[in-house]
Design an enzyme around this catalytic site. Structure first.
Site, PDB file in Angstrom:
ATOM      1  CB  CYS A 179      21.736  61.675   8.132  1.00  0.00           C
ATOM      2  SG  CYS A 179      20.754  61.153   9.528  1.00  0.00           S
TER       3      CYS A 179
ATOM      4  NE  ARG B  42      27.384  64.012   6.816  1.00  0.00           N
ATOM      5  CZ  ARG B  42      27.252  65.298   6.507  1.00  0.00           C
ATOM      6  NH1 ARG B  42      28.231  65.916   5.891  1.00  0.00           N
ATOM      7  NH2 ARG B  42      26.171  65.964   6.788  1.00  0.00           N
TER       8      ARG B  42
ATOM      9  CD1 TRP C 248      25.236  59.587  14.553  1.00  0.00           C
ATOM     10  CD2 TRP C 248      23.704  61.160  14.978  1.00  0.00           C
ATOM     11  NE1 TRP C 248      25.488  60.086  15.815  1.00  0.00           N
ATOM     12  CE2 TRP C 248      24.566  61.048  16.094  1.00  0.00           C
ATOM     13  CE3 TRP C 248      22.661  62.085  15.029  1.00  0.00           C
ATOM     14  CZ2 TRP C 248      24.415  61.835  17.229  1.00  0.00           C
ATOM     15  CZ3 TRP C 248      22.512  62.869  16.167  1.00  0.00           C
ATOM     16  CH2 TRP C 248      23.398  62.724  17.247  1.00  0.00           C
TER      17      TRP C 248
ATOM     18  CG  ASN D 249      21.674  65.688   7.610  1.00  0.00           C
ATOM     19  OD1 ASN D 249      21.506  65.419   8.798  1.00  0.00           O
ATOM     20  ND2 ASN D 249      22.640  66.476   7.187  1.00  0.00           N
ATOM     21  N   GLY D 250      18.613  65.787   9.183  1.00  0.00           N
ATOM     22  CA  GLY D 250      18.005  66.887   9.944  1.00  0.00           C
ATOM     23  C   GLY D 250      16.840  66.373  10.773  1.00  0.00           C
TER      24      GLY D 250
ATOM     25  CD  GLU E 258      40.112  68.988  22.338  1.00  0.00           C
ATOM     26  OE1 GLU E 258      38.963  69.264  22.686  1.00  0.00           O
ATOM     27  OE2 GLU E 258      40.371  68.371  21.296  1.00  0.00           O
TER      28      GLU E 258
ATOM     29  CE  LYS F 283      39.328  65.257  20.753  1.00  0.00           C
ATOM     30  NZ  LYS F 283      39.034  66.382  19.933  1.00  0.00           N
TER      31      LYS F 283
ATOM     32  CD  GLU G 145      35.700  63.310  20.712  1.00  0.00           C
ATOM     33  OE1 GLU G 145      34.619  63.532  20.177  1.00  0.00           O
ATOM     34  OE2 GLU G 145      36.671  64.081  20.617  1.00  0.00           O
TER      35      GLU G 145
ATOM     36  CG  HIS H 128      37.176  74.886  45.712  1.00  0.00           C
ATOM     37  ND1 HIS H 128      36.978  75.612  46.854  1.00  0.00           N
ATOM     38  CD2 HIS H 128      38.314  75.362  45.152  1.00  0.00           C
ATOM     39  CE1 HIS H 128      37.943  76.510  46.974  1.00  0.00           C
ATOM     40  NE2 HIS H 128      38.765  76.374  45.943  1.00  0.00           N
TER      41      HIS H 128
ATOM     42  CE  LYS I 115      35.571  65.853  11.588  1.00  0.00           C
ATOM     43  NZ  LYS I 115      36.455  65.984  12.766  1.00  0.00           N
TER      44      LYS I 115
END
Ligand code: F6R
Length: 604
Positions: free
Chosen positions: A2, A27, A74, A98-99, A476, A480, A483, A499, A599
């Site tokens: 948020c 964000r 968010w 926010n939180g 990574e 990428k 997402e 394996h 973000k």
């Protein structure tokens, strides 16, 4: 996560709030809203989806007033919907948050018993209702907000706005960051300095537990114990111009393509001739162990650094994901250096992991992009990565700049521990100085990568393989891709293929193999053969020698310039980023703000 803004202004505030929210879009969010006080009357507008929906709503149903608060949400508690969007309002109070209010269920029960009716599924609504209740009991606005804050558990940044008060905002920080901006007869509050950049560059960061009572003429900050706190105002250097796309279609594209320049600047900040310019007193000679902790992309930077510290400096390294580390109560032997890596410097799990190490580790280092962040401020020493503001939710230039600082630290440790001579260091630094040029050459391979990405965009699953330093990078690359393109991607160490994961191979699953022609190359080629023998389509990212040695059976080859073996994770990150970027563009996803992602992850 948020985003929060608040303004006590001298002009109509609605467009200012929306513009500030636009600057917090990076964000990640799913709905937005603002509230203003006009001629003493508190009112609000909220809309699901992008900010443009809120702007459109404001065209048809404008909100007047020179004071107000705004929010990009968010979702954590309750689906993205207009009713769950902030600001939340109860009687004379509106709040943005926010939180997470961890004890919101208990507070809801208490409020319900007092006859409160709930409109939303959010934890935040309890804050508005509780404040309304205390006002109804006879407390003034400030006292009611104070009493409410004393009842809240969890992590939050909150801003309160009141009906009948067009010169009052109350802001509180516990866990989630909040910045106060100072203007000319105006005062602002925001989740970060970026939100406030066009309004002011004079910023006061609230500390843990702080509350601020703001009017146009006064900023009264109290600490967690209620004592008046003197928090300095700083001039911050985030200018409005840097937060634009500079002609690129997406921030992510801009941030990928600016990496040669950004890395060159970052090197300038740390190199002084044949010396690494690090603060006096940073010495690894006596270190017995290094603990590296982070989340997501920053964690893969740590995983890469493990190889460097162990091979170059002979320093044992433990790496962990912050959300696991913080709860498994790991023993931290004395003579441990704990190092935390975070672009935002606000990631809740990484910050909690740092606090866990506070009294146990020998010293706390951090590698951050935001110098004023909580993680930076709570470290014994914070090393900036000098990536500049990163707006795209998918981390790109911050990753390569994190790797850069971690590599420099590993070189420093190698020298301190007598494992690297001055000549060898000079040679390593010369290679590093050549890296921005190699970055440019790697970016020149963009057309080949884009072509491969368009084919990858047609698939459902992709595997990434790598050995040694390419193994963390395989992770990574997979992160990428998933997402931003929403294509399922998995990474494995090449040696792990047999394996289990080899069962996944068929002609519909592209396999991205990252393999410079190094000491492990032949082993990776054997794994590649196993993939191709089962119909797998290999996209090989390698150098010219690797391409020649691999033979002609691979589906596509991206040929990068040759780089010193230790530097390949930085160089090979670029094609991995471009592959994800072009696949997402081909699929038409929201590249800069992929669904569900934020973000700065300030909740657990
Ligand atoms: C992925 C990405 C995330 C972050 C992670 C940690 O592209 O950006 O995985 O790396 O959320 O964030 P910071 O570095 O801000 O602690």
């Amino acid at each position: 996560m948020c985003g929060i803004v608040g303004v006590l202004g001298t002009h109509e505030v609605a467009p200012i709030l929306v513009e500030s929210l636009r600057r917090l879009e990076y964000r990640g969010y799913d709905s937005a809203g603002i509230a203003t006080v006009n001629e003493g009357r508190l009112d609000r507008r909220r809309a699901v989806g992008k900010l443009v929906n809120l702007s459109d709503l404001l065209v048809h149903e404008p909100l007047a007033g020179k004071s107000g608060i705004g929010h990009t949400r968010w979702a954590t508690h309750g689906a993205p919907s207009e009713v769950n969007a902030h600001p939340h309002k109860a009687g004379p109070v509106a709040v943005v948050h926010n939180g997470i209010i961890e004890n919101y269920k208990a507070l809801r029960d208490e409020l319900r018993a007092m006859g409160a009716a709930f409109e939303t599924e959010t934890d935040t609504e309890t804050v508005a209702l509780l404040t309304q209740y205390y006002i109804a009991e006879g407390l003034n606005r400030v006292e009611a907000a104070e009493k409410t804050l004393s009842r809240l558990e969890g992590a939050f940044a909150l801003v309160f706005l009141f009906d009948g008060e067009d010169d009052l905002l109350i802001a509180a920080r516990k866990g989630s960051p909040l910045a106060i901006g100072h203007g000319d007869g105006e005062v602002y509050v925001g989740s970060d300095a970026i939100a406030l950049a066009p309004l002011t560059d004079k910023i006061t960061y609230l500390e843990e537990g702080d509350r601020a009572i703001l009017t146009r003429g006064s900023v009264d900050i109290r600490d967690a114990e209620g004592r008046r706190a003197n928090r300095p105002a700083k001039t911050v250097s985030i200018d409005a111009a840097r937060v634009d796309k500079s002609g690129y279609k997406h921030f992510m594209a801009k941030e990928i393509w600016e990496q040669p320049t950004v890395l060159a600047n970052a090197l300038d900040a740390y190199l002084d001739g044949d010396r690494i310019d690090l603060p006096e007193g940073l010495d690894f000679a006596q270190s017995e162990r290094l603990t590296l902790v982070a989340c997501g992309t920053a964690y893969f930077a740590c995983l890469t650094a493990k190889y460097w510290f162990e091979t170059l400096a002979g320093l044992p390294v433990e790496t962990d994901i912050a959300s696991e580390f913080r709860y498994r109560e790991p023993p931290i032997p004395a003579a441990t250096t704990a190092l935390f890596v975070s672009q935002s410097g606000e990631t809740a799990d990484t910050l909690a992991a740092l606090r866990y190490c506070r009294d146990k580790a020998d010293r706390i280092l951090s590698v951050v992009n935001v110098a004023e962040s909580s993680i930076a401020r709570e470290s014994d020493l914070a090393l900036p990565i000098h990536a500049g503001v990163e707006i795209g939710v998918a981390s790109t230039k911050a990753f390569t700049c994190q790797l850069n600082v971690l590599y420099l630290l590993a070189l420093k440790a190698a020298v301190d521990r007598g494992r690297m001579s001055p000549d060898a260091l000079a040679a390593a630094l010369a290679e590093l100085r050549g890296l921005p040029g190699l970055f440019n050459a790697a970016l020149d391979r963009d057309p080949t990568i884009a072509e491969a990405a368009r084919a990858v965009a047609e698939t459902r699953d992709v595997l990434f393989l790598g050995r040694g330093l390419m193994y963390p990078l395989a992770h990574e690359g997979a992160l990428k891709l998933k997402e931003i393109s929403y294509i399922h991607a998995e990474a494995y160490a090449s040696g792990e293929l047999k394996h289990g994961p080899i069962a996944l191979i068929d002609k519909s699953v592209p396999v991205v193999v990252m393999a410079p022609k190094d000491a492990l190359f032949d082993k990776t080629v054997s794994n590649m053969q196993e993939v191709m023998a089962r119909g797998g389509q290999v996209l090989l990212i390698t150098d010219a020698a690797g391409a020649e040695a691999a033979g002609g059976d691979v589906w596509k080859t991206v040929i990068l310039p040759e780089a010193a073996p230790q530097l390949t994770p930085l160089l090979y990150a670029l094609p991995a980023q471009l592959l994800a970027y072009h696949a997402a563009v081909a699929k038409g996803t929201d590249v800069d703000q992929p669904r569900n992602l934020a973000k700065s992850v300030t909740v657990e």
